[in-house]
Write a protein that holds these residues in place. Structure first.
Motif, mmCIF file in Angstrom:
data_model
loop_
_atom_site.group_PDB
_atom_site.id
_atom_site.type_symbol
_atom_site.label_atom_id
_atom_site.label_comp_id
_atom_site.label_asym_id
_atom_site.label_seq_id
_atom_site.Cartn_x
_atom_site.Cartn_y
_atom_site.Cartn_z
ATOM 1 N N SER A 8 -53.526 5.806 55.203
ATOM 2 C CA SER A 8 -53.162 6.840 54.169
ATOM 3 C C SER A 8 -54.117 8.314 53.632
ATOM 4 C CB SER A 8 -52.739 5.336 53.344
ATOM 5 O OG SER A 8 -53.891 4.873 52.224
ATOM 6 N N THR A 9 -53.301 8.949 52.676
ATOM 7 C CA THR A 9 -53.995 9.786 53.093
ATOM 8 C C THR A 9 -55.194 9.689 51.095
ATOM 9 O OG1 THR A 9 -51.687 10.167 51.595
ATOM 10 C CG2 THR A 9 -52.312 11.868 53.999
ATOM 11 N N LEU A 143 -49.377 6.718 59.182
ATOM 12 C CA LEU A 143 -49.982 7.228 57.730
ATOM 13 C C LEU A 143 -48.616 7.346 56.797
ATOM 14 C CD1 LEU A 143 -52.458 9.062 56.792
ATOM 15 C CD2 LEU A 143 -51.007 11.668 57.751
ATOM 16 N N ALA A 145 -48.044 8.832 53.518
ATOM 17 C CA ALA A 145 -48.356 9.730 52.328
ATOM 18 C C ALA A 145 -47.842 9.760 51.042
ATOM 19 C CB ALA A 145 -47.864 11.252 53.284
ATOM 20 N N TYR A 147 -45.755 12.500 48.314
ATOM 21 C CA TYR A 147 -45.606 14.069 47.869
ATOM 22 C C TYR A 147 -45.492 14.151 46.170
ATOM 23 C CZ TYR A 147 -43.528 18.665 47.620
ATOM 24 O OH TYR A 147 -43.268 20.378 47.977
ATOM 25 N N ASP A 152 -49.593 18.861 48.968
ATOM 26 C CA ASP A 152 -49.673 17.889 49.576
ATOM 27 C C ASP A 152 -49.657 17.232 50.822
ATOM 28 O OD1 ASP A 152 -50.506 16.477 47.069
ATOM 29 O OD2 ASP A 152 -48.772 15.474 46.886
ATOM 30 N N VAL A 153 -49.062 18.271 50.915
ATOM 31 C CA VAL A 153 -49.060 18.436 52.676
ATOM 32 C C VAL A 153 -49.977 19.203 53.947
ATOM 33 C CG1 VAL A 153 -47.975 20.085 54.416
ATOM 34 C CG2 VAL A 153 -46.801 19.110 52.612
ATOM 35 N N VAL A 156 -51.862 15.906 54.453
ATOM 36 C CA VAL A 156 -50.699 15.666 55.476
ATOM 37 C C VAL A 156 -51.440 15.649 56.981
ATOM 38 C CG1 VAL A 156 -49.248 14.645 56.788
ATOM 39 C CG2 VAL A 156 -49.281 14.883 54.154
ATOM 40 N N VAL A 170 -45.644 9.544 60.353
ATOM 41 C CA VAL A 170 -46.034 9.665 59.732
ATOM 42 C C VAL A 170 -44.881 9.140 58.390
ATOM 43 C CG1 VAL A 170 -46.046 11.393 57.004
ATOM 44 C CG2 VAL A 170 -47.459 11.484 58.915
ATOM 45 N N PHE A 172 -43.321 9.183 54.341
ATOM 46 C CA PHE A 172 -43.564 9.640 53.011
ATOM 47 C C PHE A 172 -42.842 8.108 51.846
ATOM 48 C CE2 PHE A 172 -43.503 13.725 54.707
ATOM 49 C CZ PHE A 172 -44.477 14.050 54.278
ATOM 50 N N LEU A 191 -43.306 18.846 59.267
ATOM 51 C CA LEU A 191 -43.948 18.478 60.144
ATOM 52 C C LEU A 191 -43.813 18.608 62.078
ATOM 53 C CD1 LEU A 191 -44.610 15.938 57.251
ATOM 54 C CD2 LEU A 191 -46.739 18.150 57.908
#
Length: 352
Positions: A8-9, A143, A145, A147, A152-153, A156, A170, A172, A191
Motif C-alpha cells: 500500500s501507499t 498496490l 491506494a 484517494y 495522492d496520484v 501512486v 493498482v 483504489f 494511470l
C-alpha cells in the motif's frame, strides 16, 4: 505456485482486509492458499509473546495449521527497529529467514498471499521494503491506494516506480462518493496511459471505514457510563475538546462520525459536544465521573459516554492508534471486503 504481494501507499488503506478477502476468494475457487506477513507490524501480546493479529486471523479463515512464527518471521517492533539502527540485526540473515520460511509455507500451495508492511517503504532499515520482499519471493505486486486529493496520484506513481515490472496493478480502496467519478473517469485513465493497470475502484463502505462505539470501548478498555444507550454508532475520527465551550461547539458542528475526547471534569465541553449532531460518543479522561445532568442529557440524545482512567494525552494517543492501526479485523470485515471486490474489481485479473 503463484505469489501475490499486497502492499500500500500508506498505512490504514484496508490492505489486510483485501489480502485476506483475496486469499479466501481463491480458496473458494478450489486453490490451496497460504498466507505470510514477513514483517509483523500490528503487534499484540498473546500469552506473553508479541504477535501480529493478521496472521492469526488468516490462519483461522484459511483453516491452516501453519506455524505463526513461520508466517511472520520478522517482528518489526520499535525495539527491533532500534536494534537495526544500531547495527544489531543482520539484513542478509533476515532475508534468508524470510525466503526459507516462504519456501516451506509455499510447499504444495497453488497461491501464496503475502501481506506487506505498514506501507511499501516499511522495512527499509533492514533492506526489506515491500519491493525488496517482492524480489526475494519472486512475487507479483498489488498496490492498494487511497484517494483524498489529486496529489495522492504522485504517491501512486512513486510506488509504481519502486516496484517496476513486478507491479501487476493498482486497486483504489475506500473512495468517497464525492470522489468516485473523478477517480474512475480521470485518475484511472491517466494511470493506465502511463502503463499502470488499475484493477478497480472500491467505494467507501461505512462499516469498513470506522469502528463502532462498542468496538472502541473494547479496544481501549473503557467503561460505559450510559448502559442503556446504544453503542452501535460508527466512529471515523476523534476531536479533542481543549478550548472554550463556544469555540468547541463551532468545531464540533463541522465534524461528523466523531468521538469527542476531553477531561471528565470539563462539563462545559461535554455539554457543548452533546449539541453537535456529528458527535457519536464522548470519551472522557482522568477517571472523573460526569455529573448526572450530563449523563441524563447524553441518554436523552442517544450519545454514549465512555470513561477512561488515563489522562487526556495518553487517551488521545491510544485512540489514534486504534484508528491508525486499522479497524477491528474479523471474519465479518473480510466478508464485506469480498463483496466489494466481487462488485468493483477484476478479481480474476488480480489472482491470475
Amino acid at each position: 505456485m503463484n505469489s501475490l504481494l499486497i502492499t500500500s501507499t500508506e498505512e490504514s488503506t484496508g490492505k489486510t482486509a483485501i489480502a485476506l478477502a483475496l486469499a479466501t476468494l481463491a480458496s473458494a475457487q478450489g486453490a490451496s492458499v497460504g498466507y505470510m506477513k514477513p514483517k509483523g507490524t500490528r503487534l499484540q501480546s498473546n500469552v506473553g509473546k508479541i504477535l501480529d493479529e493478521d496472521p492469526m486471523l488468516a490462519r483461522d479463515l484459511l483453516d491452516s495449521t501453519d506455524d505463526l512464527a513461520e508466517m511472520e518471521p520478522v517482528i518489526y517492533s520499535p525495539t527491533f527497529i532500534e536494534n537495526a539502527i544500531r547495527g544489531q540485526e543482520d539484513p542478509d540473515a533476515l532475508r534468508d529467514r524470510v525466503a526459507e520460511n516462504f519456501a516451506h509455507l509455499a510447499t504444495d500451495r497453488d497461491l501464496m498471499v503475502v501481506e506487506g508492511g505498514g506501507s511499501y517503504t516499511t522495512g527499509g532499515i533492514i533492506g526489506l521494503t515491500d519491493a525488496d520482499v517482492a524480489n526475494v519471493l519472486d512475487s507479483k505486486v498489488l498496490l492498494v491506494a487511497t484517494y483524498r486529493e489529486p496529489g495522492d496520484v504522485d504517491d501512486v506513481l512513486a510506488a509504481a516506480e519502486s516496484f517496476g515490472d513486478r507491479l501487476g496493478g493498482v486497486l483504489f480502496n475506500a473512495v468517497k462518493d464525492a470522489d468516485y467519478d473523478r477517480v474512475s473517469t480521470d485518475v484511472v485513465p491517466f494511470l493506465e496511459s502511463r502503463g499502470i493497470p488499475v484493477y478497480g475502484v472500491l467505494p467507501r463502505k461505512r462499516e469498513l471505514a470506522g469502528l463502532t462505539v462498542s468496538a472502541l470501548a473494547k479496544e481501549l478498555g473503557a467503561q460505559l457510563v450510559t448502559p442503556n444507550v446504544p453503542t452501535d454508532g460508527y466512529i471515523e475520527r476523534f476531536v479533542v475538546g481543549a478550548m472554550g465551550a463556544e469555540a468547541a461547539l463551532s468545531q464540533f458542528r463541522r465534524t461528523k462520525a466523531a468521538a469527542m475526547i476531553t477531561g471528565g471534569d470539563r462539563t462545559d465541553i461535554q455539554t457543548a459536544a452533546l449539541e453537535a449532531p456529528g458527535i457519536t460518543c464522548l470519551l472522557l479522561t482522568g477517571g472523573f465521573q460526569p455529573p448526572g445532568a450530563v449523563v441524563g442529557k447524553a441518554a436523552e440524545r442517544g450519545v454514549p459516554i465512555l470513561l477512561m482512567q488515563t489522562d487526556t494525552m495518553t487517551t488521545i494517543e491510544r485512540a489514534e492508534d486504534v484508528i491508525r492501526s486499522g479497524r477491528t479485523r474479523d471474519e465479518e470485515t473480510v466478508a464485506s471486503m469480498r463483496e466489494l471486490l466481487a462488485a468493483h474489481a477484476d478479481v480474476d485479473a488480480i489472482l491470475q
